[in-house]
Write a protein that holds these residues in place. Sequence first.
Motif: not given
Length: 309
Positions: A160, A163, A297, A301, A305-306, A308-309
């Motif tokens: 995580d 990101t 994960t 992926e 997701k980062r 998409q925020k």
Amino acid sequence: MTSSPRSASAPATIAVAGATGDLGFRIAKELLQRGATVRALVRPDSSSKPEIISLRQQGATITEVNFDSIISLTAACTGADCVVSALSGLREVIVGAQTRLVKAAVAAGVPRFIPSDFSIDFTKLPNGTNRNLDLRREFQERLDQQPIQATSILNGMFMDLLTGQAPLVLFGPKRILYWGDADQPLDFTTIADTAAFTAAAALDPTTPRYLRVAGEVASIRGVQAAASAATGEQFGLLRAGGLGLLAAMIKVTRTLVPARNEVFPPWQGMQYMHNMFTGRPKLEPLDNDRYPEIRWTPIREVLAKREQK
């Protein structure tokens, strides 16, 4: 004191210390989803935190405890099948509070203990190369003197952090920053996957002394490929220098900004990067297949997701 035997049909009782933190909260939730009886050990001033309110609503028992008192901790641990520590802090917590916690677990007759390690393989690192991991090694020596079955879970670096908090993936200039060798294999695991694996291990009475997992093993070139795939834009490499330069930067940063009372000052993250890039704390062999229900994960992926925020 000895704990009473648990019937084969009764759910396991797991005591979780540090359940108000990100990892501890996720571990407690994963345990509840697996049908365990969860006892969250919390300080008296934290029982109104959102995480505790959420865990109580999901069925966890909230037990207020004085972490400075072995007597209080022993009472809180009594009847548990395993104590999981997700405590975070400096020496007073990692060595002091955890030593009291494991002694309380022994006094309460708890058979198993999972310490708050969750890192690269610090057992392979020399003293002085990473302050926070030195503390874990110091506690490890105390833990191994206790008559309890201990299992450390080592997961590399939390994926995580890629990101933003760990300055490796530079999204603006579209570069992957690194020192040393771009082909050195590195271990990454998400916090969520680490929590899921820890919950499964807490419910498994056959765990060995160490369990090593990596959601993805990737070199800097692998991180580059993942970032390019996640964003649809080509990332390049940015070599800041060799490991000797990084070591010198750590010394300078630690001198100018000592921040001795901070758990994660800037130089601490730099130490972690230096450790990883040396290859010394590489996790092997990996135990990813121990619990087949866990889906690991990939880096791509997490980075997607980062975006998409």
